[in-house]
Design a protein around this motif. Structure first.
Motif, PDB file in Angstrom:
ATOM      1  N   ALA A 162       1.121  -1.252  -0.046  1.00 57.71           N
ATOM      2  CA  ALA A 162      -0.074  -0.049   0.068  1.00 57.71           C
ATOM      3  C   ALA A 162       0.841   1.358   0.362  1.00 57.71           C
ATOM      4  O   ALA A 162       0.146   2.453  -1.135  1.00 57.71           O
ATOM      5  N   LEU A 163       2.151   1.172   0.850  1.00 51.20           N
ATOM      6  CA  LEU A 163       2.584   2.338   0.632  1.00 51.20           C
ATOM      7  C   LEU A 163       3.427   2.400  -0.827  1.00 51.20           C
ATOM      8  O   LEU A 163       3.327   3.470  -1.138  1.00 51.20           O
ATOM      9  N   GLN A 164       3.948   1.537  -1.934  1.00 54.82           N
ATOM     10  CA  GLN A 164       4.034   1.868  -3.460  1.00 54.82           C
ATOM     11  C   GLN A 164       3.291   2.522  -2.767  1.00 54.82           C
ATOM     12  O   GLN A 164       3.473   3.454  -4.567  1.00 54.82           O
TER      13      GLN A 164
ATOM     14  N   GLU B  81       2.912 -18.326   5.578  1.00 55.98           N
ATOM     15  CA  GLU B  81       4.243 -17.354   5.055  1.00 55.98           C
ATOM     16  C   GLU B  81       4.430 -15.649   3.668  1.00 55.98           C
ATOM     17  O   GLU B  81       5.218 -14.870   4.254  1.00 55.98           O
ATOM     18  N   ALA B  82       3.760 -16.359   2.788  1.00 54.27           N
ATOM     19  CA  ALA B  82       3.873 -15.141   2.090  1.00 54.27           C
ATOM     20  C   ALA B  82       2.768 -13.839   2.423  1.00 54.27           C
ATOM     21  O   ALA B  82       2.715 -12.426   1.701  1.00 54.27           O
ATOM     22  N   ILE B  83       2.049 -13.550   2.347  1.00 50.44           N
ATOM     23  CA  ILE B  83       0.981 -13.259   3.162  1.00 50.44           C
ATOM     24  C   ILE B  83       1.649 -11.754   3.994  1.00 50.44           C
ATOM     25  O   ILE B  83       1.671 -10.165   4.237  1.00 50.44           O
ATOM     26  N   LEU B  84       2.377 -12.401   5.088  1.00 53.77           N
ATOM     27  CA  LEU B  84       3.305 -11.759   6.083  1.00 53.77           C
ATOM     28  C   LEU B  84       4.909 -11.227   5.510  1.00 53.77           C
ATOM     29  O   LEU B  84       5.644  -9.975   5.789  1.00 53.77           O
ATOM     30  N   ALA B  85       5.169 -11.288   4.105  1.00 52.86           N
ATOM     31  CA  ALA B  85       6.410 -11.283   3.623  1.00 52.86           C
ATOM     32  C   ALA B  85       6.428  -9.766   2.756  1.00 52.86           C
ATOM     33  O   ALA B  85       4.924  -9.470   2.413  1.00 52.86           O
ATOM     34  N   PRO B  86       7.215  -9.245   3.132  1.00 51.83           N
ATOM     35  CA  PRO B  86       7.344  -7.646   1.883  1.00 51.83           C
ATOM     36  C   PRO B  86       6.842  -7.911   0.763  1.00 51.83           C
ATOM     37  O   PRO B  86       7.396  -9.337   0.143  1.00 51.83           O
ATOM     38  N   LYS B  87       6.741  -7.311   0.315  1.00 52.46           N
ATOM     39  CA  LYS B  87       5.923  -6.984  -1.138  1.00 52.46           C
ATOM     40  C   LYS B  87       6.715  -6.287  -1.894  1.00 52.46           C
ATOM     41  O   LYS B  87       7.061  -4.733  -1.601  1.00 52.46           O
ATOM     42  N   THR B  88       5.899  -7.219  -3.307  1.00 50.56           N
ATOM     43  CA  THR B  88       6.618  -5.627  -4.208  1.00 50.56           C
ATOM     44  C   THR B  88       5.210  -5.764  -5.551  1.00 50.56           C
ATOM     45  O   THR B  88       5.007  -6.820  -6.359  1.00 50.56           O
ATOM     46  N   VAL B  89       5.173  -4.885  -6.621  1.00 46.14           N
ATOM     47  CA  VAL B  89       3.389  -4.402  -5.857  1.00 46.14           C
ATOM     48  C   VAL B  89       4.045  -4.196  -8.059  1.00 46.14           C
ATOM     49  O   VAL B  89       5.404  -3.746  -8.553  1.00 46.14           O
TER      50      VAL B  89
END
Length: 167
Positions: A16-18, A139-147
């Motif tokens: 969301a920040l991205q 694991e995927a839900i909590l991992a840092p994301k790249t949009v």
């Protein structure tokens, strides 16, 4: 006279920040293209720092938050709960856009945010963007994301649309 766009964001994993940053970049690019100079004030604030006076000072809004457990993220919801009645009937007619980052669905958070904006009598400038991050395991839900870039471009377009309407 200065026109202000307030981008309010909350993010747990960065998505969301991205999107908020992409929207801000798009808004600033349009303001620069229109040679808005000192006539455009772009504010990008985390949800937990937003106060009544920030909402009242803005001419338009963009909300960017994740969906958590089929609802709007707690920090964004708390921001809106904390300020809701203080600005009720004082924001009527102002434009807004919204971005929800979600594992897959996002519809619960979208509905919740849109109902609050309807109560404030804000006017949507576009359908809410729901950015599917496709995270389905803990694991995927909590991992840092790249949009993905295509979604960032849509966020920039939404920010640019808001800036163009305000200017």
């Amino acid at each position: 006279m200065t026109t202000q766009l307030l981008i309010i964001w909350h993010s747990r994993t960065g998505a969301a920040l991205q999107m908020a940053r992409a929207a801000a970049a798009g808004a600033q690019a349009v303001a620069d293209e229109l040679d808005a100079g000192g006539r455009f004030d772009l504010q990008v604030r985390p949800a937990d720092t937003v106060r009544t006076e920030n909402l009242l000072a803005a001419d338009g809004y963009l909300f960017a938050a994740p969906e958590n457990l089929a609802a709007l993220s707690g920090a964004m919801k708390e921001c809106l709960d904390r300020t809701y009645y203080h600005v009720l009937d004082r924001l009527n007619g102002r434009p807004y856009g919204a971005v929800i980052t979600a594992g897959s669905d996002g519809d619960g958070a979208r509905r919740q945010l849109e109902r609050i904006c309807t109560g404030w009598r804000l006017k949507p400038v576009a359908p809410t963007l729901i950015v599917p991050m496709r995270a389905q395991t803990p694991e995927a839900i909590l991992a840092p994301k790249t949009v993905p870039g295509a979604w960032l471009a849509r966020g920039a377009e939404l920010g640019g649309t808001l800036a163009a309407l305000l200017l």
